[in-house]
Design a protein around this motif. Structure first.
Motif, PDB file in Angstrom:
ATOM      1  N   LEU A 108       0.827  -1.196   0.000  1.00  0.00           N
ATOM      2  CA  LEU A 108       0.000   0.000   0.000  1.00  0.00           C
ATOM      3  C   LEU A 108       0.869   1.258   0.000  1.00  0.00           C
ATOM      4  N   PRO A 109       0.559   2.232  -0.839  1.00  0.00           N
ATOM      5  CA  PRO A 109       1.315   3.500  -0.798  1.00  0.00           C
ATOM      6  C   PRO A 109       1.106   4.203   0.538  1.00  0.00           C
ATOM      7  N   GLU A 110       2.109   4.941   0.977  1.00  0.00           N
ATOM      8  CA  GLU A 110       2.055   5.565   2.302  1.00  0.00           C
ATOM      9  C   GLU A 110       1.098   6.745   2.359  1.00  0.00           C
ATOM     10  N   SER A 111       0.926   7.471   1.262  1.00  0.00           N
ATOM     11  CA  SER A 111       0.069   8.654   1.288  1.00  0.00           C
ATOM     12  C   SER A 111      -0.472   8.928  -0.107  1.00  0.00           C
ATOM     13  N   GLY A 112      -1.499   9.808  -0.159  1.00  0.00           N
ATOM     14  CA  GLY A 112      -2.034  10.234  -1.434  1.00  0.00           C
ATOM     15  C   GLY A 112      -3.092   9.320  -2.015  1.00  0.00           C
ATOM     16  N   TRP A 113      -3.482   8.290  -1.240  1.00  0.00           N
ATOM     17  CA  TRP A 113      -4.448   7.323  -1.740  1.00  0.00           C
ATOM     18  C   TRP A 113      -5.495   7.022  -0.677  1.00  0.00           C
ATOM     19  N   LYS A 114      -6.693   6.646  -1.137  1.00  0.00           N
ATOM     20  CA  LYS A 114      -7.789   6.256  -0.260  1.00  0.00           C
ATOM     21  C   LYS A 114      -8.024   4.748  -0.380  1.00  0.00           C
ATOM     22  N   HIS A 115      -8.207   4.127   0.781  1.00  0.00           N
ATOM     23  CA  HIS A 115      -8.463   2.687   0.878  1.00  0.00           C
ATOM     24  C   HIS A 115      -9.974   2.463   0.788  1.00  0.00           C
ATOM     25  N   VAL A 116     -10.433   1.662  -0.187  1.00  0.00           N
ATOM     26  CA  VAL A 116     -11.866   1.413  -0.364  1.00  0.00           C
ATOM     27  C   VAL A 116     -12.279   0.089   0.256  1.00  0.00           C
ATOM     28  N   LEU A 117     -11.629  -0.984  -0.122  1.00  0.00           N
ATOM     29  CA  LEU A 117     -11.965  -2.294   0.440  1.00  0.00           C
ATOM     30  C   LEU A 117     -10.820  -3.250   0.176  1.00  0.00           C
ATOM     31  N   GLU A 118     -10.862  -4.404   0.842  1.00  0.00           N
ATOM     32  CA  GLU A 118      -9.870  -5.434   0.579  1.00  0.00           C
ATOM     33  C   GLU A 118     -10.547  -6.772   0.384  1.00  0.00           C
ATOM     34  N   GLY A 119      -9.852  -7.639  -0.328  1.00  0.00           N
ATOM     35  CA  GLY A 119     -10.366  -8.978  -0.594  1.00  0.00           C
ATOM     36  C   GLY A 119      -9.207  -9.884  -0.956  1.00  0.00           C
ATOM     37  N   GLN A 120      -9.503 -11.001  -1.578  1.00  0.00           N
ATOM     38  CA  GLN A 120      -8.474 -11.958  -1.969  1.00  0.00           C
ATOM     39  C   GLN A 120      -8.514 -12.194  -3.463  1.00  0.00           C
ATOM     40  N   ASP A 121      -7.324 -12.344  -4.044  1.00  0.00           N
ATOM     41  CA  ASP A 121      -7.260 -12.654  -5.468  1.00  0.00           C
ATOM     42  C   ASP A 121      -7.346 -14.165  -5.665  1.00  0.00           C
ATOM     43  N   GLY A 122      -7.173 -14.627  -6.881  1.00  0.00           N
ATOM     44  CA  GLY A 122      -7.331 -16.043  -7.187  1.00  0.00           C
ATOM     45  C   GLY A 122      -6.352 -16.948  -6.480  1.00  0.00           C
ATOM     46  N   SER A 123      -5.214 -16.389  -6.067  1.00  0.00           N
ATOM     47  CA  SER A 123      -4.209 -17.195  -5.369  1.00  0.00           C
ATOM     48  C   SER A 123      -4.323 -17.086  -3.856  1.00  0.00           C
ATOM     49  N   GLY A 124      -5.340 -16.379  -3.363  1.00  0.00           N
ATOM     50  CA  GLY A 124      -5.527 -16.239  -1.922  1.00  0.00           C
ATOM     51  C   GLY A 124      -4.785 -15.085  -1.309  1.00  0.00           C
ATOM     52  N   GLN A 125      -4.112 -14.287  -2.119  1.00  0.00           N
ATOM     53  CA  GLN A 125      -3.378 -13.132  -1.599  1.00  0.00           C
ATOM     54  C   GLN A 125      -4.349 -11.994  -1.311  1.00  0.00           C
ATOM     55  N   THR A 126      -4.135 -11.285  -0.205  1.00  0.00           N
ATOM     56  CA  THR A 126      -4.970 -10.142   0.129  1.00  0.00           C
ATOM     57  C   THR A 126      -4.603  -8.955  -0.751  1.00  0.00           C
ATOM     58  N   VAL A 127      -5.615  -8.390  -1.411  1.00  0.00           N
ATOM     59  CA  VAL A 127      -5.416  -7.220  -2.263  1.00  0.00           C
ATOM     60  C   VAL A 127      -6.351  -6.109  -1.794  1.00  0.00           C
ATOM     61  N   VAL A 128      -5.997  -4.883  -2.100  1.00  0.00           N
ATOM     62  CA  VAL A 128      -6.757  -3.722  -1.641  1.00  0.00           C
ATOM     63  C   VAL A 128      -7.122  -2.854  -2.844  1.00  0.00           C
ATOM     64  N   LEU A 129      -8.384  -2.444  -2.902  1.00  0.00           N
ATOM     65  CA  LEU A 129      -8.837  -1.488  -3.906  1.00  0.00           C
ATOM     66  C   LEU A 129      -8.582  -0.089  -3.372  1.00  0.00           C
ATOM     67  N   ILE A 130      -7.831   0.707  -4.110  1.00  0.00           N
ATOM     68  CA  ILE A 130      -7.491   2.062  -3.692  1.00  0.00           C
ATOM     69  C   ILE A 130      -7.760   3.038  -4.839  1.00  0.00           C
ATOM     70  N   HIS A 131      -7.957   4.296  -4.485  1.00  0.00           N
ATOM     71  CA  HIS A 131      -8.008   5.338  -5.508  1.00  0.00           C
ATOM     72  C   HIS A 131      -7.268   6.550  -4.980  1.00  0.00           C
ATOM     73  N   GLU A 132      -6.801   7.369  -5.895  1.00  0.00           N
ATOM     74  CA  GLU A 132      -6.017   8.526  -5.494  1.00  0.00           C
ATOM     75  C   GLU A 132      -6.882   9.526  -4.717  1.00  0.00           C
ATOM     76  N   ASP A 133      -6.233  10.244  -3.830  1.00  0.00           N
ATOM     77  CA  ASP A 133      -6.897  11.283  -3.033  1.00  0.00           C
ATOM     78  C   ASP A 133      -6.565  12.617  -3.675  1.00  0.00           C
TER      79      ASP A 133
END
Length: 255
Positions: A108-133
């Motif tokens: 995750l970037p340290e700043s300048g972005w907003k965290h929307v939600l998190e989930g898992q990809d096809g391999s079970g890795q946790t991923v986060v949906l973000i958009h710029e602030d």
């Protein structure tokens, strides 16, 4: 050489965007590149009237213009090789920028972005949906509330080289019922800024004048009334709204 009359000059098809759910073509009017979506190529939807998506795209442009933020590229209705449809000026986005992204949870970037939600990809890795602030994306989020955008996917946001952000694909807008589905939830509950309130106020003012008359040719009276109610409620509450109860808050797919 005089510029072509975009309303009547010949529209020539140059390609097709095959990933779009409705028939979407690349074309040109003289040397002006455009996107063309014929009404005849619109897929039926269970919750929107048939044959109305092009009008909704044109209406979204008018509201964008009233706000004064240049979110929607110039969009209009005209005849074309496959009949009447929506035509929009093509925008060449910066391939090196992404206003919305999916990243691994440990990246995750340290700043300048907003965290929307998190989930898992096809391999079970946790991923986060973000958009710029950014101010540009905040304005787009306000615009989406106003037009009741039911389909703000990540790929419907064009990141331009100069930092501007264009929004495209506004066929699923202006429904009388709450339909807001977007990836731009990062400011949920935050107060609107004065300039954002001013933009909403300009729409309300326009609805009582030329904007209202123009939208009446594209939308039903009930849809225009619902637009006015959304603007009034947004100004009274003065903050980014929460998702509607019992409705999906996200488009699918996200991109």
């Amino acid at each position: 050489m005089a510029a072509p009359d975009l309303a009547v000059a010949e529209l020539t098809l140059t390609g097709r965007i095959t990933t779009a759910s409705n028939a979407t073509f690349l074309g040109s009017i003289g040397d002006v590149p455009v996107v063309y979506k014929p009404v005849a190529g619109e897929s039926p939807l269970w919750d929107f009237p048939d044959g109305t998506l092009a009008q909704r795209e044109a209406a979204a442009y008018l509201v964008s213009q009233a706000m004064g933020w240049d979110i929607v590229p110039k969009t209009w209705l005209r005849d074309g090789p496959l009949g009447t449809g929506m035509v929009q000026l093509w925008q060449e986005q910066d391939p090196g920028q992404n206003a919305v992204d999916l990243v691994a949870a440990d990246q995750l970037p340290e700043s300048g972005w907003k965290h929307v939600l998190e989930g898992q990809d096809g391999s079970g890795q946790t991923v986060v949906l973000i958009h710029e602030d950014s101010p540009a994306l905040r304005r787009m989020a306000v615009f989406d509330v106003v037009v009741n955008n039911a389909d703000r996917k990540g790929n419907h946001i064009l990141a331009m080289t100069n930092g501007h952000r264009h929004g495209v694909d506004h066929g699923l807008t202006f429904h009388g019922d709450h339909k807001l589905r977007t990836v731009l939830w990062g400011w949920l509950g935050d107060p609107l800024l004065p300039e954002e309130r001013d933009g909403v106020g300009r729409v309300l003012e326009g609805l009582r004048d030329g904007l209202g008359r123009d939208l009446a040719e594209l939308l039903t009276a009930e849809e225009v009334a619902a637009l006015e109610m959304r603007c009034g409620r947004l100004l009274r509450e003065g903050r980014f709204p929460a998702p509607g109860a019992g409705t999906s808050a996200l488009p699918w797919p996200l991109f």
